[in-house]
Write a protein that holds these residues in place. Structure first.
Motif, PDB file in Angstrom:
ATOM      1  N   LEU A  34       0.837  -1.200   0.000  1.00  0.00           N
ATOM      2  CA  LEU A  34       0.000   0.000   0.000  1.00  0.00           C
ATOM      3  C   LEU A  34       0.875   1.256   0.000  1.00  0.00           C
ATOM      4  CD1 LEU A  34      -2.639   1.622   0.388  1.00  0.00           C
ATOM      5  CD2 LEU A  34      -2.406   1.185   2.843  1.00  0.00           C
ATOM      6  N   GLN A  35       1.908   1.278   0.817  1.00  0.00           N
ATOM      7  CA  GLN A  35       2.822   2.433   0.844  1.00  0.00           C
ATOM      8  C   GLN A  35       3.507   2.616  -0.503  1.00  0.00           C
ATOM      9  OE1 GLN A  35       5.365   1.483   4.142  1.00  0.00           O
ATOM     10  NE2 GLN A  35       3.818   1.981   5.673  1.00  0.00           N
ATOM     11  N   GLN A  36       3.939   1.524  -1.122  1.00  0.00           N
ATOM     12  CA  GLN A  36       4.568   1.590  -2.439  1.00  0.00           C
ATOM     13  C   GLN A  36       3.579   2.108  -3.481  1.00  0.00           C
ATOM     14  OE1 GLN A  36       5.802  -2.480  -2.867  1.00  0.00           O
ATOM     15  NE2 GLN A  36       7.728  -2.168  -1.761  1.00  0.00           N
ATOM     16  N   GLU A  37       2.347   1.633  -3.411  1.00  0.00           N
ATOM     17  CA  GLU A  37       1.302   2.063  -4.351  1.00  0.00           C
ATOM     18  C   GLU A  37       1.092   3.568  -4.262  1.00  0.00           C
ATOM     19  OE1 GLU A  37      -1.966   2.072  -7.064  1.00  0.00           O
ATOM     20  OE2 GLU A  37      -0.435   0.557  -6.713  1.00  0.00           O
ATOM     21  N   THR A 104      -8.506 -18.142  -2.217  1.00  0.00           N
ATOM     22  CA  THR A 104      -7.972 -19.272  -2.971  1.00  0.00           C
ATOM     23  C   THR A 104      -6.769 -18.918  -3.843  1.00  0.00           C
ATOM     24  OG1 THR A 104      -9.541 -18.844  -4.775  1.00  0.00           O
ATOM     25  CG2 THR A 104     -10.221 -20.430  -3.069  1.00  0.00           C
ATOM     26  N   ALA A 105      -6.645 -17.636  -4.219  1.00  0.00           N
ATOM     27  CA  ALA A 105      -5.557 -17.265  -5.136  1.00  0.00           C
ATOM     28  C   ALA A 105      -5.267 -15.779  -5.045  1.00  0.00           C
ATOM     29  CB  ALA A 105      -5.927 -17.641  -6.574  1.00  0.00           C
ATOM     30  N   VAL A 106      -4.066 -15.417  -5.488  1.00  0.00           N
ATOM     31  CA  VAL A 106      -3.683 -14.024  -5.688  1.00  0.00           C
ATOM     32  C   VAL A 106      -3.446 -13.869  -7.183  1.00  0.00           C
ATOM     33  CG1 VAL A 106      -1.244 -14.532  -5.147  1.00  0.00           C
ATOM     34  CG2 VAL A 106      -2.068 -12.174  -5.057  1.00  0.00           C
ATOM     35  N   SER A 107      -4.040 -12.837  -7.779  1.00  0.00           N
ATOM     36  CA  SER A 107      -3.933 -12.653  -9.228  1.00  0.00           C
ATOM     37  C   SER A 107      -3.732 -11.174  -9.543  1.00  0.00           C
ATOM     38  CB  SER A 107      -5.183 -13.194  -9.932  1.00  0.00           C
ATOM     39  OG  SER A 107      -6.331 -12.522  -9.483  1.00  0.00           O
ATOM     40  N   LYS A 108      -3.323 -10.910 -10.785  1.00  0.00           N
ATOM     41  CA  LYS A 108      -3.115  -9.523 -11.194  1.00  0.00           C
ATOM     42  C   LYS A 108      -3.616  -9.346 -12.611  1.00  0.00           C
ATOM     43  CE  LYS A 108       0.054  -5.686 -11.091  1.00  0.00           C
ATOM     44  NZ  LYS A 108      -0.169  -5.161 -12.403  1.00  0.00           N
ATOM     45  N   ASP A 109      -4.375  -8.285 -12.784  1.00  0.00           N
ATOM     46  CA  ASP A 109      -4.839  -7.864 -14.099  1.00  0.00           C
ATOM     47  C   ASP A 109      -4.711  -6.354 -14.093  1.00  0.00           C
ATOM     48  OD1 ASP A 109      -6.029  -7.466 -16.552  1.00  0.00           O
ATOM     49  OD2 ASP A 109      -7.693  -8.807 -16.198  1.00  0.00           O
ATOM     50  N   ILE A 110      -5.812  -5.637 -14.037  1.00  0.00           N
ATOM     51  CA  ILE A 110      -5.737  -4.185 -13.935  1.00  0.00           C
ATOM     52  C   ILE A 110      -5.221  -3.774 -12.551  1.00  0.00           C
ATOM     53  CG2 ILE A 110      -8.114  -3.847 -13.169  1.00  0.00           C
ATOM     54  CD1 ILE A 110      -8.087  -1.327 -15.030  1.00  0.00           C
ATOM     55  N   GLY A 111      -5.339  -4.674 -11.599  1.00  0.00           N
ATOM     56  CA  GLY A 111      -4.834  -4.465 -10.250  1.00  0.00           C
ATOM     57  C   GLY A 111      -4.575  -5.800  -9.589  1.00  0.00           C
ATOM     58  N   ARG A 145     -10.619  -6.617  -4.083  1.00  0.00           N
ATOM     59  CA  ARG A 145      -9.811  -5.580  -4.746  1.00  0.00           C
ATOM     60  C   ARG A 145      -8.891  -4.914  -3.742  1.00  0.00           C
ATOM     61  NH1 ARG A 145     -12.535  -1.412  -8.696  1.00  0.00           N
ATOM     62  NH2 ARG A 145     -10.338  -1.023  -8.939  1.00  0.00           N
ATOM     63  N   THR A 146      -7.609  -4.891  -4.040  1.00  0.00           N
ATOM     64  CA  THR A 146      -6.664  -4.168  -3.191  1.00  0.00           C
ATOM     65  C   THR A 146      -6.534  -2.715  -3.638  1.00  0.00           C
ATOM     66  OG1 THR A 146      -4.784  -4.705  -4.604  1.00  0.00           O
ATOM     67  CG2 THR A 146      -5.294  -6.251  -2.781  1.00  0.00           C
ATOM     68  N   TYR A 147      -6.958  -2.424  -4.843  1.00  0.00           N
ATOM     69  CA  TYR A 147      -6.794  -1.118  -5.481  1.00  0.00           C
ATOM     70  C   TYR A 147      -5.327  -0.798  -5.746  1.00  0.00           C
ATOM     71  CZ  TYR A 147     -11.714  -0.545  -4.520  1.00  0.00           C
ATOM     72  OH  TYR A 147     -13.069  -0.725  -4.480  1.00  0.00           O
ATOM     73  N   PHE A 148      -4.468  -1.809  -5.774  1.00  0.00           N
ATOM     74  CA  PHE A 148      -3.071  -1.622  -6.156  1.00  0.00           C
ATOM     75  C   PHE A 148      -3.017  -1.731  -7.680  1.00  0.00           C
ATOM     76  CE2 PHE A 148      -1.854  -3.967  -1.962  1.00  0.00           C
ATOM     77  CZ  PHE A 148      -2.274  -2.883  -1.216  1.00  0.00           C
ATOM     78  N   VAL A 149      -3.107  -0.600  -8.363  1.00  0.00           N
ATOM     79  CA  VAL A 149      -3.190  -0.591  -9.824  1.00  0.00           C
ATOM     80  C   VAL A 149      -1.972   0.041 -10.494  1.00  0.00           C
ATOM     81  CG1 VAL A 149      -5.717  -0.593  -9.842  1.00  0.00           C
ATOM     82  CG2 VAL A 149      -4.496   1.584  -9.853  1.00  0.00           C
ATOM     83  N   SER A 176      -4.186 -16.029 -12.467  1.00  0.00           N
ATOM     84  CA  SER A 176      -3.778 -15.349 -13.698  1.00  0.00           C
ATOM     85  C   SER A 176      -2.938 -14.129 -13.352  1.00  0.00           C
ATOM     86  CB  SER A 176      -5.001 -14.916 -14.489  1.00  0.00           C
ATOM     87  OG  SER A 176      -5.794 -16.031 -14.803  1.00  0.00           O
ATOM     88  N   TRP A 177      -1.907 -13.876 -14.144  1.00  0.00           N
ATOM     89  CA  TRP A 177      -0.999 -12.767 -13.850  1.00  0.00           C
ATOM     90  C   TRP A 177      -0.687 -12.025 -15.137  1.00  0.00           C
ATOM     91  CZ3 TRP A 177      -0.043 -11.753  -8.868  1.00  0.00           C
ATOM     92  CH2 TRP A 177       0.821 -10.692  -8.600  1.00  0.00           C
ATOM     93  N   TYR A 178      -1.207 -10.809 -15.240  1.00  0.00           N
ATOM     94  CA  TYR A 178      -0.980  -9.960 -16.418  1.00  0.00           C
ATOM     95  C   TYR A 178      -0.409  -8.637 -15.921  1.00  0.00           C
ATOM     96  CZ  TYR A 178      -4.158 -13.400 -18.300  1.00  0.00           C
ATOM     97  OH  TYR A 178      -4.756 -14.590 -18.654  1.00  0.00           O
ATOM     98  N   ASP A 179       0.854  -8.402 -16.166  1.00  0.00           N
ATOM     99  CA  ASP A 179       1.497  -7.176 -15.681  1.00  0.00           C
ATOM    100  C   ASP A 179       1.463  -6.092 -16.739  1.00  0.00           C
ATOM    101  OD1 ASP A 179       2.489  -6.020 -13.443  1.00  0.00           O
ATOM    102  OD2 ASP A 179       4.254  -7.286 -13.326  1.00  0.00           O
TER     103      ASP A 179
END
Length: 179
Positions: A34-37, A104-111, A145-149, A176-179
């Motif tokens: 969160l601090q990095q975001e 169940t999972a950690v994933s990344k798309d838009i955030g 949603r973490t809102y880390f976008v 799924s992981w899309y950076d």
């Protein structure tokens, strides 16, 4: 007290202490991210066209992410954000509540998202309008949603979270992981 009972009690205390330490680790990982975001959201970036020419400065059009609560209590993650309303005067508080066992999972798309089984994530939204009106809604979802976008190249975070969850006694995977 028999020796076997004493060993069982010590084992239970050790297990509880280790589990608590690892849920604290989950919280710490999210707080550092969160601090990095927020740091990245405040950066000024140079916009470059397809030929590599600088075409101006662009400040990211994102308010700082204001988190009013980020805590694990009784093996449940509570995450509350405060956000401005887009089309009206006012703000809303959105609280996401999910049991760690349901993630169940950690994933990344838009955030960055934490995935759950369907309807295991409870989202409570309180909208505060400038005229004093307050509206409360409750809904259920499966994407926390973490809102880390704004962060890029954070795949390491997925593995750190998987490890912290495992050490706390929960199994999650990298989705799924899309950076």
């Amino acid at each position: 007290m028999k020796r076997s009972q004493l060993i069982l009690i010590l084992f239970t205390i050790l297990r509880f202490t280790t589990s608590f330490a690892q849920t604290t680790k989950i919280t710490q990982l999210l707080q550092v991210t969160l601090q990095q975001e927020n740091k990245v959201r405040k950066m000024i970036q140079v916009e470059i066209d397809s030929l590599g020419n600088e075409i101006g400065l662009m400040k990211q059009d994102l308010d700082s992410l204001e988190v009013t609560e980020l805590v694990v209590k009784n093996d449940t993650l509570y995450y509350t954000t405060k956000q401005k309303m887009l089309y009206q005067e006012g703000y809303y508080l959105e609280q996401q509540v999910v049991a760690l066992k349901d993630i169940t999972a950690v994933s990344k798309d838009i955030g960055l998202f934490l995935e759950t089984a369907y309807d295991k994530l409870k989202i409570i939204s309180n909208q505060y309008y400038s005229n004093g009106e307050v509206q409360k809604t409750i809904r259920y979802n499966n994407l926390f949603r973490t809102y880390f976008v704004s962060l890029r190249d954070i795949e390491y975070l997925a593995y750190d979270l998987i490890k912290a969850f495992k050490n706390a006694g929960y199994t999650i995977e990298k989705g799924s992981w899309y950076d």
